[in-house]
Write a protein that holds these residues in place. Structure first.
Motif, PDB file in Angstrom:
ATOM      1  N   GLU A  67      -8.211  -3.887  -3.563  1.00 34.61           N
ATOM      2  CA  GLU A  67      -7.676  -3.287  -2.344  1.00 34.61           C
ATOM      3  C   GLU A  67      -8.727  -3.321  -1.237  1.00 34.61           C
ATOM      4  O   GLU A  67      -8.426  -3.654  -0.082  1.00 34.61           O
ATOM      5  CB  GLU A  67      -7.241  -1.843  -2.605  1.00 34.61           C
ATOM      6  CG  GLU A  67      -5.994  -1.714  -3.454  1.00 34.61           C
ATOM      7  CD  GLU A  67      -5.621  -0.262  -3.723  1.00 34.61           C
ATOM      8  OE1 GLU A  67      -6.291   0.639  -3.166  1.00 34.61           O
ATOM      9  OE2 GLU A  67      -4.662  -0.027  -4.481  1.00 34.61           O
ATOM     10  N   TYR A  86      -9.273  -6.961   0.088  1.00 32.25           N
ATOM     11  CA  TYR A  86      -8.196  -7.360   0.996  1.00 32.25           C
ATOM     12  C   TYR A  86      -8.393  -6.751   2.385  1.00 32.25           C
ATOM     13  O   TYR A  86      -8.274  -7.435   3.412  1.00 32.25           O
ATOM     14  CB  TYR A  86      -6.835  -6.943   0.425  1.00 32.25           C
ATOM     15  CG  TYR A  86      -5.670  -7.356   1.292  1.00 32.25           C
ATOM     16  CD1 TYR A  86      -5.063  -8.594   1.127  1.00 32.25           C
ATOM     17  CD2 TYR A  86      -5.181  -6.510   2.294  1.00 32.25           C
ATOM     18  CE1 TYR A  86      -4.002  -8.988   1.933  1.00 32.25           C
ATOM     19  CE2 TYR A  86      -4.128  -6.889   3.096  1.00 32.25           C
ATOM     20  CZ  TYR A  86      -3.534  -8.134   2.916  1.00 32.25           C
ATOM     21  OH  TYR A  86      -2.488  -8.512   3.719  1.00 32.25           O
ATOM     22  N   THR A  87      -8.743  -5.458   2.426  1.00 33.68           N
ATOM     23  CA  THR A  87      -8.920  -4.759   3.701  1.00 33.68           C
ATOM     24  C   THR A  87     -10.103  -5.332   4.486  1.00 33.68           C
ATOM     25  O   THR A  87     -10.009  -5.564   5.693  1.00 33.68           O
ATOM     26  CB  THR A  87      -9.132  -3.259   3.448  1.00 33.68           C
ATOM     27  OG1 THR A  87      -7.979  -2.733   2.768  1.00 33.68           O
ATOM     28  CG2 THR A  87      -9.327  -2.510   4.759  1.00 33.68           C
ATOM     29  N   ILE A  97      -9.237  -8.984   5.778  1.00 32.58           N
ATOM     30  CA  ILE A  97      -7.839  -9.108   6.209  1.00 32.58           C
ATOM     31  C   ILE A  97      -7.635 -10.201   7.255  1.00 32.58           C
ATOM     32  O   ILE A  97      -6.562 -10.807   7.335  1.00 32.58           O
ATOM     33  CB  ILE A  97      -7.302  -7.745   6.713  1.00 32.58           C
ATOM     34  CG1 ILE A  97      -5.766  -7.817   6.818  1.00 32.58           C
ATOM     35  CG2 ILE A  97      -7.961  -7.343   8.026  1.00 32.58           C
ATOM     36  CD1 ILE A  97      -5.108  -6.467   6.899  1.00 32.58           C
ATOM     37  N   GLY A 150      -4.647 -11.891   5.799  1.00 35.94           N
ATOM     38  CA  GLY A 150      -3.521 -11.138   6.335  1.00 35.94           C
ATOM     39  C   GLY A 150      -2.173 -11.822   6.226  1.00 35.94           C
ATOM     40  O   GLY A 150      -1.139 -11.158   6.327  1.00 35.94           O
ATOM     41  N   LYS A 179      -0.187  -7.480   1.143  1.00 41.82           N
ATOM     42  CA  LYS A 179      -1.269  -6.798   0.427  1.00 41.82           C
ATOM     43  C   LYS A 179      -0.942  -6.581  -1.049  1.00 41.82           C
ATOM     44  O   LYS A 179      -1.764  -6.883  -1.932  1.00 41.82           O
ATOM     45  CB  LYS A 179      -1.568  -5.452   1.093  1.00 41.82           C
ATOM     46  CG  LYS A 179      -2.703  -4.675   0.434  1.00 41.82           C
ATOM     47  CD  LYS A 179      -2.997  -3.373   1.180  1.00 41.82           C
ATOM     48  CE  LYS A 179      -4.141  -2.622   0.514  1.00 41.82           C
ATOM     49  NZ  LYS A 179      -4.450  -1.352   1.234  1.00 41.82           N
ATOM     50  N   GLU A 180       0.236  -6.054  -1.335  1.00 43.95           N
ATOM     51  CA  GLU A 180       0.595  -5.752  -2.725  1.00 43.95           C
ATOM     52  C   GLU A 180       0.681  -7.021  -3.566  1.00 43.95           C
ATOM     53  O   GLU A 180       0.367  -7.011  -4.761  1.00 43.95           O
ATOM     54  CB  GLU A 180       1.907  -4.966  -2.791  1.00 43.95           C
ATOM     55  CG  GLU A 180       1.788  -3.545  -2.264  1.00 43.95           C
ATOM     56  CD  GLU A 180       0.641  -2.761  -2.906  1.00 43.95           C
ATOM     57  OE1 GLU A 180       0.482  -2.841  -4.136  1.00 43.95           O
ATOM     58  OE2 GLU A 180      -0.111  -2.082  -2.179  1.00 43.95           O
ATOM     59  N   TYR A 219      -1.172  -9.790  -3.077  1.00 40.26           N
ATOM     60  CA  TYR A 219      -2.562 -10.209  -3.328  1.00 40.26           C
ATOM     61  C   TYR A 219      -3.159  -9.394  -4.467  1.00 40.26           C
ATOM     62  O   TYR A 219      -3.780  -9.945  -5.397  1.00 40.26           O
ATOM     63  CB  TYR A 219      -3.385 -10.021  -2.052  1.00 40.26           C
ATOM     64  CG  TYR A 219      -4.821 -10.499  -2.159  1.00 40.26           C
ATOM     65  CD1 TYR A 219      -5.143 -11.841  -2.009  1.00 40.26           C
ATOM     66  CD2 TYR A 219      -5.864  -9.595  -2.412  1.00 40.26           C
ATOM     67  CE1 TYR A 219      -6.459 -12.288  -2.097  1.00 40.26           C
ATOM     68  CE2 TYR A 219      -7.183 -10.035  -2.506  1.00 40.26           C
ATOM     69  CZ  TYR A 219      -7.479 -11.375  -2.351  1.00 40.26           C
ATOM     70  OH  TYR A 219      -8.776 -11.813  -2.453  1.00 40.26           O
TER      71      TYR A 219
END
Length: 221
Positions: free
Chosen positions: A25, A28-29, A32, A36, A40-41, A43
């Motif tokens: 998590e 990813y952030t 991004i 992007g 997200k979910e 990935y």
């Protein structure tokens, strides 16, 4: 007479599932701008599935991710390096980790660790948990040139502690690499319950680390 406890790391002291969830998590952030275009979910869930709870090394995982999600601005090598350098910041211990180690030390129980994995990566995770100082012996497979379930890595840990196998208890979450391997050497095998496995042939089973001292006291009575 049990004089020492030797632990596995991932899935035993380190809550690897929770740590991986937190890391991916976070990755990813942080990235991004390059990730992007991927939900997200999606990935997160894809990484967790490909990772197979740590039994697939991350070069393979990230190669697949880059290809599947058509990631163009980051190579799999860059994502792998990010995993190496950032994962330790996301390490989550199992409940009662520090209090259990403190309690065992207070009762003159010596502590060791045997973990499969990359040397510096695992050491960074151990230090992130704040537990390095509790252990007299830490054996990491890459640095030892052998890995569990090889009996020699267990024997080497015992030599470090100058103890016989029946004077030590091994705690791990994997039925073959941890429990069967330790028992084959002559150690007492304690399985830390993991939903993935059923009917593990262990001497004892625990749900929480704080159960260990009672087991040792029971054996030593």
């Amino acid at each position: 007479m049990i004089k020492a406890v030797i632990f596995d790391l991932d899935g035993t002291l380190l809550d690897r599932d929770a740590s991986v969830q937190k890391f991916i998590e976070d990755q990813y952030t942080r990235l991004i701008e390059c990730l992007g275009h991927i939900p997200k979910e999606k990935y997160i869930s894809r990484f967790i599935k490909l990772d197979c709870r740590g039994y697939v090394w991350k070069d393979k995982v990230y190669q697949e991710m880059v290809d599947e999600f058509k990631i163009r601005e980051l190579s799999w090598e860059m994502l792998l390096q990010d995993y190496f350098t950032e994962f330790y910041k996301c390490c989550i211990p199992f409940p009662n980790l520090i209090s259990t180690l403190e309690s065992l030390k207070a009762h003159s129980i010596r502590l060791g660790m045997i973990t499969n994995g990359k040397g510096q990566f695992q050491m960074n995770n151990i230090r992130a948990l704040g537990i390095e100082q509790y252990f007299e012996a830490i054996l990491i497979s890459e640095w030892e040139g052998m890995k569990k379930p090889n009996p020699e890595i267990f024997r080497k840990a015992l030599r470090h502690l100058d103890l016989a196998p029946n004077e030590s208890l091994y705690v791990g979450d994997h039925p073959e690499n941890d429990i069967k391997a330790a028992k084959n050497v002559g150690m007492v095998g304690v399985w830390k319950n993991d939903f993935q496995w059923k009917q593990v042939e262990a001497d004892f089973m625990i749900e929480d680390l704080n159960e260990l001292l009672l087991i040792i006291q029971e054996i030593n009575r």
